[in-house]
Design an enzyme around this catalytic site. Structure first.
Site, PDB file in Angstrom:
ATOM      1  N   LEU A 209      42.658  34.528  74.570  1.00 23.97           N
ATOM      2  CA  LEU A 209      43.929  34.386  73.975  1.00 23.97           C
ATOM      3  C   LEU A 209      44.948  35.198  74.166  1.00 23.97           C
ATOM      4  CD1 LEU A 209      44.090  30.715  71.937  1.00 23.97           C
ATOM      5  CD2 LEU A 209      44.674  30.810  74.655  1.00 23.97           C
TER       6      LEU A 209
ATOM      7  N   HIS B   2      34.932  31.020  55.384  1.00 21.05           N
ATOM      8  CA  HIS B   2      35.688  29.722  56.063  1.00 21.05           C
ATOM      9  C   HIS B   2      34.417  29.054  54.530  1.00 21.05           C
ATOM     10  CE1 HIS B   2      36.721  26.890  57.746  1.00 21.05           C
ATOM     11  NE2 HIS B   2      37.539  26.745  58.306  1.00 21.05           N
TER      12      HIS B   2
ATOM     13  N   ARG C 216      39.355  18.500  55.508  1.00 18.41           N
ATOM     14  CA  ARG C 216      40.251  18.297  54.585  1.00 18.41           C
ATOM     15  C   ARG C 216      41.509  18.734  54.863  1.00 18.41           C
ATOM     16  NH1 ARG C 216      39.322  23.521  52.475  1.00 18.41           N
ATOM     17  NH2 ARG C 216      38.290  24.321  54.364  1.00 18.41           N
TER      18      ARG C 216
END
Lengths: 660, 251
Positions: free
Chosen positions: A15, A257, A273
């Site tokens: 990106l 993570h 979450r």
């Protein structure tokens, strides 16, 4: 010798790289993107949960704005971020979402009226406003005060990458696929492009450009257990490092993570979450409120990952034949929600675990996830020490994440940095600084040097095996340079990595073809990865404090008095086995938000003497400006707008903040 | 909690991989099958197995993986006769004899590696697979245009394509017509036809796919639909598009 000339050479087709190229192209400059893989296969596609931008469309996002996003991001960074860059980022993020909406990203949209959501384990009914109907929706994420994460189900990165990738095709940006940059061409002060290897034919080509941008993503694969794609090997950072001139910033800042599936390490999104999922231990107990009563499962990632490992150490893990782990429970969200908003999660659980997350808990354990550090740049994306070299996205350290990145801020950073750096690159190309005046000898020598390096690997008869060295490096990094770090472990890691680096200079191959030869690729990448690993390990060893994701058990407190500074690593001598480290201070006297408590995690830290002075100064300033609008106050405290490219300046409209 | 605990491991199976090998750039190379024996491990995917083969048995074996999580579409290959994503294929779901071949219809790079990227870029350029909007430079400071939430979801449903190439490899027409755009291309047209931001009309789309290399080339064998790793509703989309394009043709 083949030479390709262009205005802008972008290394990396994710990106950030694609958006940089589009920006330069729209300003009339030729840009070529180099990509190891077809660009739509880049790791950007794996971003699931969403991108943060303070649109404040959903009712739980009401009151959100750039100020709140700024504060969340700086606290998330544990005050390691460059606050002006954070301001540039938070002001551009809403514009990035809106640009992508116009380019066709099918953002999930707000539906007016009542809906049932799970907050803190409870079913709650919230009512979306009629005037928000059909606008881009936001979900909750860790470390944020408001619901700010814009999303496309849980395939956000995929949808963004395809829209931006197709936009690059629409703009006629050529992407040279399956090409790998082996070295930057430079003379010690100016970067002129790169020596590039064709991964299909093995041919070397010199790409010569006014501006060269590194957008190669993170370095997760220097670790054994990582959520990162197999191409995220930190090669872009290594390219900059091997110039001996450009520096890497804060490489010891590595994010883990909380919810990598166990044992494969594949990511399931923080959106689990954010949408109300809970973490449970081996006994089924929801343990996060015991550690983090304020933010619970939604504290920042560094804090949640540490609490999880701490809980495992206390003997509360679940056990499987692969080892110890914890559980992620999204059963309570209900099948409809999972099949609608968390469908990639459902697929991953089905294919890799044989688990239906609407019926069963998901085995998880923290895994390496994000590289906060990277090629050190100015706010323009340009290296302060190597003119014409730019970097953007995860590969860069400009530095908006400091020592911990918030979920949803990375995929946002890719497009925001792409927009901003793309403009600055165009400015550079139009300025005298961008003029290209390159001796052809420099190109010839750079290509010859790479040819010679490859020939040594292919035919030098070295005895070391590249894959064995790589696996050992990955194991050392996961075992010794992980979530909990100690001086003794780090010293051992540095020593052993140095040994591997020396051995990597005698790598030999079993397969000698120069075309599609995966063993050759592993060989030259391993040599580069070891240098990046040493920057991480040595930076971590030297930083005798804990900040964000960098946690030293022997120095558990954040130490602003000594360590409120950014690590810079350079590698001037190719025969050295360690980077040279230096430090650049972060000036509290210029901060909009002086260091304090993050609102989660440890409360004790060693204060810098400048902090109370700045706090008092800001208090006086705020009193003087009482009644002024928030933009005016902000501009007085820490002006930043002049740093932005002109087209991205200006306010962002919201339902509750209409523009005239 | 024991609900997810797998059953204790029995003696591991001996897997036998039959892999099609060829380097089209090497004049001496002849396509042939090579056999590799590997011991199965718990949770082993073809990603793990192929990397073990490369590390332990043959360092020259070429194949493509990127995300290894079923998201990026790099690892499409023919697995026991059926196109699929290797990274998320568990060996436990396959017999002990496993045959792997590169996806047909794409340019072969070497062994199991094919050039889907080149094919997809060509398809995207031909079909102009981007939103053709009126406004090239929208005012980014203003609130975005609204979109019906259900419509956004329906567009995403078609936007989930990962361009892995399995549908093309499973397509009868694509094997006979080199320029056939495949289900991947037709799905993209359906996606943009659905998107109100794209101003193209049915006439414009007819120009792109109203022929035998487009929607009228489909023989309705529906191999694409059966193998799509993302379970996209390709059958419905092609049928829908064909009706719409046939109406155009009949005026």
């Amino acid at each position: 010798m083949k030479i390709i000339y262009t205005d802008v050479l972008v290394i990396g087709g994710g990106l950030a790289g694609l958006r940089v190229a589009i920006g330069a192209r729209r300003r009339g400059h030729d840009a070529i993107v180099l990509s190891l893989v077809p660009p739509k296969r880049s790791h950007s596609a794996a971003a699931q949960g969403g991108m943060q931008a303070s649109l404040a469309n959903v009712v739980k996002g009401q009151g959100d704005n750039e100020d709140v996003h700024f504060e969340d991001t700086v606290k998330g960074s544990d005050w390691g971020a460059d606050q002006q860059v954070v301001r540039m980022f938070v002001n551009t993020a809403p514009k990035a979402v809106r640009e992508l909406a116009a380019w066709g990203v099918p953002w999930s949209r707000v539906r007016q009226g009542d809906r049932e959501v799970i907050i803190n384990g409870q079913k709650v009914t919230i009512t979306e406003r009629a005037e928000a109907h059909g606008l881009v929706a936001q979900r909750d994420f860790g470390g944020t005060k408001k619901w700010r994460t814009c999303y496309v189900s849980d395939g956000t990165g995929h949808a963004m990458l395809f829209a931006v990738g197709d936009q690059a095709i629409a703009q006629g940006v050529p992407v040279h696929e399956r090409k790998e940059a082996l070295a930057l061409i430079h003379d010690g002060s100016r970067c002129y492009g790169a020596v590039v290897r064709d991964l299909i034919t093995g041919e070397l080509t010199a790409y010569v450009a006014k501006a060269t941008a590194i957008a190669t993503g993170g370095a997760g694969r220097v670790y054994r257990v990582t959520t990162n794609a197999v191409i995220c090997e930190g090669i872009g950072a290594a390219l900059a490092l091997e110039t001996g001139v450009a520096a890497l910033g804060n490489m010891e800042a590595v994010q883990f993570h909380p919810t990598g599936i166990f044992p494969a390490g594949i990511l399931v999104t923080e959106g689990c979450r954010g949408d109300g999922g809970l973490l449970r231990d081996g006994a089924g107990h929801r343990f996060m409120p015991d550690y983090e009563p304020e933010k619970k499962e939604l504290a920042s990632r560094d804090v949640v990952s540490r609490r999880m490992e701490e809980h495992i150490r206390k003997g509360h893990a679940a056990k499987s034949r692969f080892g110890e782990h914890l559980w992620l429970d999204i059963k309570l969200l209900g099948r409809r929600h999972i099949e609608h908003n968390l469908r990639e999660v459902k697929e991953i659980c089905h294919y890799f675990l044989g688990v239906d997350p609407a019926e069963q808990w998901i085995p998880v354990r923290p895994a390496q996830h994000y590289t906060m550090g990277g090629v050190r740049t100015k706010h323009t994306g340009e290296s302060p020490t190597l003119r014409g070299l730019f970097a953007a996205g995860e590969a860069a350290c400009w530095d908006m994440h400091g020592f911990n990145r918030l979920g949803g801020n990375s995929v946002a950073e890719t497009v925001v940095a792409g927009m901003i750096v793309g403009e600055f690159i165009a400015d550079f190309c139009e300025s005298p600084a961008g003029d290209l005046d390159i001796p052809t000898a420099l190109i010839r020598e750079a290509v010859a040097a790479e040819r010679a390096r490859l020939d040594v690997l292919l035919h030098g008869g070295g005895a070391e095996r590249a894959d064995a060295l790589k696996i050992e490096m990955q194991q050392i990094m996961t075992d010794k340079v992980g979530i909990f770090r100690t001086g003794a472990d780090l010293e051992e890691a540095v020593t052993r990595l140095q040994g591997l680096l020396v051995r990597s200079r005698s790598i030999g191959l079993r397969h000698h073809a120069d075309g599609p030869n995966p063993e050759l690729v592993t060989a030259y990448r391993t040599q580069k990865m070891l240098k990046v690993a040493l920057c991480i390990a040595n930076g971590a060893l030297t930083r005798t404090e804990s900040r964000g994701a960098h946690f030293r058990e022997d120095f558990p407190r954040r130490d602003d008095a000594t360590w409120l500074k950014r690590t810079l690593a350079t590698w001037a001598d190719p025969s050295a086995t360690l980077p040279s480290l230096s430090y650049e201070p972060l000036e509290i006297s210029a901060m909009e938000l002086p260091p304090g408590w993050r609102g989660y995690g440890a409360k004790d830290y060693l204060e810098h003497p400048d902090t109370p002075r700045r706090v008092e100064e800001l208090q006086r300033l705020r009193e003087r400006l009482q009644g002024a609008d928030r933009h005016r106050v902000q501009a007085e405290i820490m002006p930043y707008e002049h740093l932005l490219p002109e087209r991205f300046r200006g306010l962002n409209e919201r339902i509750d903040e209409r523009l005239p | 909690m024991t609900e997810n605990t797998p059953a204790p491991a029995a003696a591991p199976r001996k897997l036998r991989f039959h892999v099609l090998r060829h380097d089209p750039r090497d004049p001496e190379s002849v396509a042939h099958t090579e056999v590799f024996d590997l011991e199965e491990a718990a949770g082993m995917t073809l990603f793990i197995a192929l990397n073990e083969i490369r590390e332990q048995l043959d360092s020259s074996l070429a194949f493509d993986f990127v995300c290894r999580a079923g998201i990026c579409g790099s690892c499409g290959m023919v697995i026991n006769g059926r196109p699929g994503l290797a990274c998320r294929t568990l060996t436990q779901d396959l017999p002990a004899d496993i045959t792997l071949a590169p996806l047909p219809a794409f340019e072969l790079i070497a062994d199991l590696s094919v050039n889907t990227g080149k094919w997809m870029r060509g398809m995207s350029e031909r079909l102009e697979t981007w939103a053709h909007t009126v406004e090239q430079d929208p005012d980014l400071h203003r609130i975005e245009a609204t979109m019906d939430p259900d419509l956004a979801d329906r567009i995403y449903e078609l936007d989930r394509c990962i361009e892995c190439g399995c549908c093309v490899a499973a397509c009868g027409t694509a094997r006979m017509r080199e320029d056939f755009v495949g289900a991947v291309g037709l799905n993209k047209i359906a996606r943009f036809a659905l998107d109100p931001r794209d101003t193209r009309t049915d006439e414009d789309f007819y120009e792109l796919v109203g022929n035998d290399d487009g929607v009228f080339g489909c023989m309705t064998l529906l191999g694409c639909h059966d193998v799509c790793p993302k379970s996209l509703p390709l059958q419905t989309q092609i049928a829908f598009l064909r009706r719409r394009m046939a109406r155009m043709a009949l005026g």
